[in-house]
Write a protein that holds these residues in place. Sequence first.
Motif, PDB file in Angstrom:
ATOM      1  N   VAL A   1       1.061  -1.033   0.250  1.00 15.17           N
ATOM      2  CA  VAL A   1      -0.454   0.463  -0.261  1.00 15.17           C
ATOM      3  C   VAL A   1       0.871   0.794  -0.549  1.00 15.17           C
ATOM      4  N   TYR A   2       2.051   1.443   0.068  1.00 19.38           N
ATOM      5  CA  TYR A   2       2.854   2.222   0.405  1.00 19.38           C
ATOM      6  C   TYR A   2       3.393   2.707  -1.509  1.00 19.38           C
ATOM      7  N   PRO A   3       3.522   4.178  -1.632  1.00 17.17           N
ATOM      8  CA  PRO A   3       3.742   4.749  -2.577  1.00 17.17           C
ATOM      9  C   PRO A   3       5.401   3.910  -3.091  1.00 17.17           C
ATOM     10  N   ASP A   4       5.139   3.207  -4.691  1.00 15.29           N
ATOM     11  CA  ASP A   4       6.551   3.235  -4.935  1.00 15.29           C
ATOM     12  C   ASP A   4       8.309   3.801  -4.771  1.00 15.29           C
ATOM     13  N   SER A   5       7.407   5.186  -4.448  1.00 12.87           N
ATOM     14  CA  SER A   5       8.955   5.678  -4.328  1.00 12.87           C
ATOM     15  C   SER A   5       9.784   5.782  -2.991  1.00 12.87           C
ATOM     16  N   ALA A   6       8.355   5.372  -1.706  1.00 10.91           N
ATOM     17  CA  ALA A   6       9.199   4.581  -0.204  1.00 10.91           C
ATOM     18  C   ALA A   6      10.680   3.564   0.175  1.00 10.91           C
ATOM     19  N   THR A   7      11.404   4.079   0.718  1.00 15.69           N
ATOM     20  CA  THR A   7      11.711   3.166   1.165  1.00 15.69           C
ATOM     21  C   THR A   7      12.439   3.103   2.824  1.00 15.69           C
ATOM     22  N   ALA A   8      12.454   1.694   2.794  1.00 15.10           N
ATOM     23  CA  ALA A   8      12.563   2.128   4.064  1.00 15.10           C
ATOM     24  C   ALA A   8      13.694   1.572   4.835  1.00 15.10           C
ATOM     25  N   HIS A   9      14.158   1.721   6.253  1.00 19.00           N
ATOM     26  CA  HIS A   9      15.565   1.585   6.718  1.00 19.00           C
ATOM     27  C   HIS A   9      15.780   1.147   7.943  1.00 19.00           C
ATOM     28  N   PRO A  10      14.467   0.109   8.583  1.00 19.04           N
ATOM     29  CA  PRO A  10      14.000  -0.270   9.632  1.00 19.04           C
ATOM     30  C   PRO A  10      15.010  -1.134  10.605  1.00 19.04           C
ATOM     31  N   HIS A  11      15.259  -0.397  11.992  1.00 23.65           N
ATOM     32  CA  HIS A  11      15.644  -1.326  12.850  1.00 23.65           C
ATOM     33  C   HIS A  11      16.285  -1.431  14.006  1.00 23.65           C
ATOM     34  N   LEU A  12      16.093  -2.228  15.025  1.00 26.01           N
ATOM     35  CA  LEU A  12      15.699  -2.470  16.917  1.00 26.01           C
ATOM     36  C   LEU A  12      17.031  -1.449  17.488  1.00 26.01           C
ATOM     37  N   PHE A  13      16.690  -1.143  18.267  1.00 24.65           N
ATOM     38  CA  PHE A  13      17.764  -0.365  19.258  1.00 24.65           C
ATOM     39  C   PHE A  13      16.321  -0.782  20.867  1.00 24.65           C
ATOM     40  N   ARG A  14      17.648  -0.734  21.668  1.00 32.42           N
ATOM     41  CA  ARG A  14      17.027  -0.952  23.776  1.00 32.42           C
ATOM     42  C   ARG A  14      18.028   0.480  23.386  1.00 32.42           C
ATOM     43  N   ARG A  15      17.399   1.281  25.243  1.00 29.68           N
ATOM     44  CA  ARG A  15      17.803   2.308  25.523  1.00 29.68           C
ATOM     45  C   ARG A  15      19.250   2.361  26.337  1.00 29.68           C
ATOM     46  N   VAL A  16      19.823   3.230  26.228  1.00 24.83           N
ATOM     47  CA  VAL A  16      21.039   3.025  26.536  1.00 24.83           C
ATOM     48  C   VAL A  16      20.648   3.141  28.653  1.00 24.83           C
ATOM     49  N   HIS A  17      21.733   3.541  29.182  1.00 19.51           N
ATOM     50  CA  HIS A  17      21.194   3.985  30.043  1.00 19.51           C
ATOM     51  C   HIS A  17      23.119   5.070  30.486  1.00 19.51           C
ATOM     52  N   ILE A  18      22.781   6.121  30.639  1.00 15.82           N
ATOM     53  CA  ILE A  18      23.727   6.864  31.244  1.00 15.82           C
ATOM     54  C   ILE A  18      23.483   8.092  32.284  1.00 15.82           C
ATOM     55  N   PRO A  19      24.195   7.290  33.437  1.00 14.25           N
ATOM     56  CA  PRO A  19      24.259   8.222  34.161  1.00 14.25           C
ATOM     57  C   PRO A  19      24.153   9.611  34.504  1.00 14.25           C
ATOM     58  N   LEU A  20      22.768  10.224  34.909  1.00 16.43           N
ATOM     59  CA  LEU A  20      22.821  11.367  35.369  1.00 16.43           C
ATOM     60  C   LEU A  20      22.469  12.644  33.909  1.00 16.43           C
ATOM     61  N   ILE A  21      22.451  11.599  32.655  1.00 14.06           N
ATOM     62  CA  ILE A  21      22.154  11.760  31.753  1.00 14.06           C
ATOM     63  C   ILE A  21      20.625  11.111  30.995  1.00 14.06           C
ATOM     64  N   CYS A  22      20.648  10.277  30.750  1.00 16.34           N
ATOM     65  CA  CYS A  22      20.064   9.425  29.803  1.00 16.34           C
ATOM     66  C   CYS A  22      18.975   7.822  30.987  1.00 16.34           C
ATOM     67  N   VAL A  23      18.656   7.934  30.721  1.00 13.85           N
ATOM     68  CA  VAL A  23      17.085   6.472  31.004  1.00 13.85           C
ATOM     69  C   VAL A  23      17.312   5.547  30.546  1.00 13.85           C
ATOM     70  N   GLY A  24      17.914   3.848  30.601  1.00 17.51           N
ATOM     71  CA  GLY A  24      18.010   3.184  29.903  1.00 17.51           C
ATOM     72  C   GLY A  24      18.128   2.004  30.437  1.00 17.51           C
ATOM     73  N   GLU A  25      18.024   0.635  29.622  1.00 14.79           N
ATOM     74  CA  GLU A  25      18.816  -0.582  30.472  1.00 14.79           C
ATOM     75  C   GLU A  25      19.807  -0.558  31.138  1.00 14.79           C
ATOM     76  N   ARG A  26      19.509  -1.070  32.122  1.00 11.43           N
ATOM     77  CA  ARG A  26      21.489  -1.089  32.973  1.00 11.43           C
ATOM     78  C   ARG A  26      21.551  -2.659  32.196  1.00 11.43           C
ATOM     79  N   ASP A  27      23.089  -2.694  31.883  1.00 12.20           N
ATOM     80  CA  ASP A  27      23.384  -4.199  32.073  1.00 12.20           C
ATOM     81  C   ASP A  27      23.569  -5.349  33.117  1.00 12.20           C
TER      82      ASP A  27
END
Length: 126
Positions: A100-126
């Motif tokens: 159903v997408y137009p022929d000009s559309a190109t997708a670039h998917p990738h999966l991520f997980r949040r990263v925990h950086i103390p005092l900066i980013c809330v994320g998954e802790r190892d």
Amino acid sequence: MLKHVELDPTFALEQQYADTSDKPTILVNIFDVDLRDHDAFKKAWAEDAAFFARQPGYISTQLHQGIGNSRMFLNYAVFENTAAFAATNRQPEFGPLRGVYPDSATAHPHLFRRVHIPLICVGERD
């Protein structure tokens, strides 16, 4: 028909499905769409997103559009885990949504997980 190009050519989306963590998984999908097809793209994306929203393990999604005359869109979607996202992509109803997408559309998917950086980013802790 939506074209698919790996965001990271060294680690394909299908390979990412092997992740067995029960931590939240984020799909980032960057789309390149011809300017004349933006309205058709948004309509197709809405249909696609509605399908995802009905699936087990889906949490949320948000579509972003590049500023000005940018060709780019970015989808940020959250799932309970990678298995939930992979199961959604393996549903028989999912494949036809690419058409159903137009022929000009190109997708670039990738999966991520949040990263925990103390005092900066809330994320998954190892």
